[in-house]
Design an enzyme around this catalytic site. Sequence first.
Site, PDB file in Angstrom:
ATOM      1  N   CYS A 104      23.514 -17.183  -6.964  1.00 57.23           N
ATOM      2  CA  CYS A 104      23.252 -17.496  -5.554  1.00 57.23           C
ATOM      3  C   CYS A 104      23.237 -19.002  -5.331  1.00 57.23           C
ATOM      4  O   CYS A 104      23.743 -19.497  -4.334  1.00 57.23           O
ATOM      5  CB  CYS A 104      21.923 -16.872  -5.141  1.00 57.23           C
ATOM      6  SG  CYS A 104      21.381 -17.276  -3.473  1.00 57.23           S
ATOM      7  N   CYS A 150      25.955 -31.377 -12.810  1.00 56.51           N
ATOM      8  CA  CYS A 150      26.218 -30.367 -11.780  1.00 56.51           C
ATOM      9  C   CYS A 150      24.975 -30.297 -10.904  1.00 56.51           C
ATOM     10  O   CYS A 150      24.221 -31.269 -10.827  1.00 56.51           O
ATOM     11  CB  CYS A 150      26.548 -29.009 -12.409  1.00 56.51           C
ATOM     12  SG  CYS A 150      25.200 -28.295 -13.372  1.00 56.51           S
TER      13      CYS A 150
END
Length: 392
Positions: A198, A349
Site C-alpha cells: 500500500c 527509496c
Amino acid sequence: MRNWKNIEFSSEELGHYSRHLSIPEFGLEGQKKLKAARVLAVGTGGLGAPMLQYLAAAGVGTIGLVDFDKVEASNLHRQVLFGASDVGRSKVAVAKERLREINPHIDIHVHELRLSSENALEVIKDYDVVADGTDNFPTRYLINDACVMLDKPNVHGSIFQFEGQISVFNYVNDKGERGPNYRDLFPEPPPPGLVPSCAEAGVLGVLPGIIGCLQASEVIKVITGIGRPLTGELFLFDAQEFSTRKVKVTKNKDNPLTGENPELTELIDYEAFCGLSSPEEENNESAVPEVTVQEYKAWLDADEDVQLIDVREPHEVEIAEIGGELIPLDAIVDHAGEISRDKKVVVHCRSGQRSADAIRQLQQKYDFDNLYNLKGGILAWSQEIDDSIPQY
C-alpha cells in the site's frame, strides 16, 4: 460462542440498539448473538478502522485488537479511527479509546504484537470469528491456516489502489458444510515484489472504508445467521469504474490443509513460504550495508564525493525528493553501468526496503561492494534532517 439465550441488556443498551431491535429479521435474538460473540480483528488500519467502528457500534460483545504499529501521518487519509494528535501513539491503544467512546457496553481486549506462527493459535483460540484486515501475504496465509486448524471463520478483506475484495473463508453452514479457505483461492503466494505494498502503490482513501464496512456486515451475518455469508465467492469492487462482480471459489483437492491428502498440520515459517526475509534475517549478517541519515548528511557536509541513487517510481519523485539519479527498482540491474564503483554510493527509496532489495540485486549480479542503503529512506530524512520534505 457462549450461550446467547441467557444474554441480558440494560435499559441503556436497549436504547443504543433500538434500530437493530426494530428489524423483524434481526430483533432481540440477533442482538443477543452479537453481545455473546467474540471477534478478533487483525489489523486496526485501513480496513480495521471502519470495520471496528461498526462492529463496536453494532454491539459485538467482545472485540480483540491485534496490531503492533504506531499511528503515522500517512495513515490519516484512510484510517479514520485516528487523528493528527494520535501520530506516534500505539494504534491499538487509540483504537480502544475510540471504540469505548462509540460503545461503552462492550469489552475490548488489546494484543499489541506482531501475529506470528509462535503466538497465532494462542491469540485466536478464544475468539469466535477472525476478521483479516492485514496488508501482506505472509500474515494472510498465517491467519488462514490458524483459522482452519482452530475451526474459526475468517472474514477476509484486501485493497489495492482503486480495487478491493472480500470473502468469508472456512465458514460452516447450518448443514455442516465447510466452505473454501484462502489457500483454495490462492494456493501459492505471488513472487516477492510482484505486488507492491500500500505504501508503494497507494490506495484511494475511501476504498478501505467501503471494503471494511462490507467486512463488518459479513462478520455480523456470520454471528447472527441472518442472510447468506459470502462463502464460496470472492466479491470484487472497482471504485474507479464503480463496478462489482463475484468470482466463484471452489475447494482445491490439492489444498495442503483441507485437500485429499492434507500434509500441513502445524503453522510454518510464512515469511519463507512467501519468499521473504523474516525480521530476524533482515538484521543478521546477510543484511546490506547501511548508512543513517545523520551519517549521510555528515558525508555531504564534509564534501565527500558520494553518488545518490533513487530507486522509487517517477510519480513518487513528484511528491518528495532529496536529489539523486532516478533508477526505479525494476530497472536497476539493467542500468548498473550508471552506478559508480570507485566511490561511495547511497541508494534510497521511501522507507529503505526497496533500496535494500536493489543493493542485494546489484551485489548478487555484479559484485558491488561500495553500496550503502539509506536507513529509513526519505521518511527518515524528513523526520530527522529536513522536515520540509513531505512524508507520504
